[in-house]
Scaffold this motif. Sequence first.
Motif, short mmCIF file in Angstrom:
data_model
loop_
_atom_site.label_atom_id
_atom_site.label_comp_id
_atom_site.label_asym_id
_atom_site.label_seq_id
_atom_site.Cartn_x
_atom_site.Cartn_y
_atom_site.Cartn_z
N UNK A 1 -12.50 -36.27 14.41
CA UNK A 1 -12.26 -34.93 13.87
C UNK A 1 -12.62 -33.85 14.88
N UNK A 2 -13.27 -34.23 15.98
CA UNK A 2 -13.50 -33.30 17.09
C UNK A 2 -13.74 -34.13 18.34
N UNK A 3 -13.65 -33.49 19.51
CA UNK A 3 -13.83 -34.20 20.76
C UNK A 3 -15.26 -34.68 20.92
N UNK B 1 -12.83 -22.39 5.01
CA UNK B 1 -12.98 -23.85 5.05
C UNK B 1 -13.10 -24.28 6.51
N UNK B 2 -14.04 -25.18 6.75
CA UNK B 2 -14.30 -25.65 8.10
C UNK B 2 -13.63 -27.01 8.24
N UNK B 3 -12.39 -27.01 8.71
CA UNK B 3 -11.58 -28.22 8.71
C UNK B 3 -12.14 -29.32 9.59
N UNK B 4 -12.97 -28.95 10.55
CA UNK B 4 -13.53 -29.98 11.42
C UNK B 4 -14.46 -30.91 10.64
N UNK B 5 -14.92 -30.43 9.47
CA UNK B 5 -15.74 -31.25 8.59
C UNK B 5 -14.93 -31.69 7.38
N UNK B 6 -13.63 -31.71 7.51
CA UNK B 6 -12.75 -31.93 6.37
C UNK B 6 -12.40 -33.38 6.07
N UNK B 7 -11.11 -33.61 5.75
CA UNK B 7 -10.68 -34.89 5.20
C UNK B 7 -10.87 -36.06 6.17
N UNK B 8 -10.70 -35.82 7.47
CA UNK B 8 -10.84 -36.91 8.43
C UNK B 8 -12.27 -37.46 8.42
N UNK B 9 -13.25 -36.55 8.47
CA UNK B 9 -14.65 -36.97 8.46
C UNK B 9 -15.03 -37.61 7.13
N UNK C 1 -13.08 -39.24 5.03
CA UNK C 1 -12.50 -40.57 4.94
C UNK C 1 -13.22 -41.54 5.87
N UNK C 2 -13.58 -41.08 7.06
CA UNK C 2 -14.31 -41.93 8.00
C UNK C 2 -15.66 -42.33 7.42
N UNK C 3 -16.33 -41.39 6.75
CA UNK C 3 -17.63 -41.69 6.14
C UNK C 3 -17.48 -42.71 5.02
N UNK C 4 -16.42 -42.58 4.24
CA UNK C 4 -16.16 -43.54 3.17
C UNK C 4 -15.94 -44.94 3.73
N UNK C 5 -15.14 -45.03 4.79
CA UNK C 5 -14.85 -46.33 5.39
C UNK C 5 -16.10 -46.95 6.02
#
Length: 235
Positions: free
Chosen positions: A73-75, A40-48, A50-54
């Motif tokens: 989700x990343x620098x 699993x590539x967490x950098x593309x995970x729940x943070x991204x 949720x941000x896309x949904x918002x």
Amino acid sequence: MSSRNRSLMMITLPKKREESEPSSSHLSLKDLGPGIVGSSYLIRGCVLRRASELMALKEKGEKLPFNELYPLHYGNPQLLGQPPITFLRQVVAGAFYPALLSAKVFPEDVVKRVNEYLKAIPNGAIGAYADGAGFEVFRKSVSGYITRRDGHECDFNSVYLTDGAFDGMIFLNGLIFSKAGAGMMLSVPGFPGFSFLAAQVRGKVVEYELSEEKDWSIEVSSCFIIVQAIGGSLY
């Protein structure tokens, strides 16, 4: 500015099946390698996600309790307004389109650097295939920097340039996990790309904590303790 040979794979697509015809063989999760399925590539995970949904809600006009949204989700400093380094962009632009050099749109130091690069590269062909490790002129520049930084000689033949950090990680991943039972120690917090690549080759990952009280430094002694506790060894 290095080029890479790209392999071309020709695929023959099957003829379109009629709706009444029974389903034939198809690709499913059980057909994939366990390293891919288990990664699993967490950098593309729940943070991204949720941000896309918002952001989608915001574009629809829904009122949110904030005015601006920045996915972290990343620098990504330029997303937050940090301007890019102008010199680098000007050199790249001049190298790929030398006609700009005579248009007098660049400072003298940019023109000088571009001419140095074009002279050092065979026929000035920036877009041509290069040595797999990168153009010699760039590797010499990197080795010179490392020599000045570390205080000892760095041979440019030991410098290998990649198209980006992740490509470099993929290359190193094949070296690190070259034998069964090999593992990688990863810091927490740290970049999730390493664990993603390790999972693909079914490598072992051992995590260790960074010391927040000491500016997120590494406690080397604790690393040895962690590895010894799982019966491993550092090399």
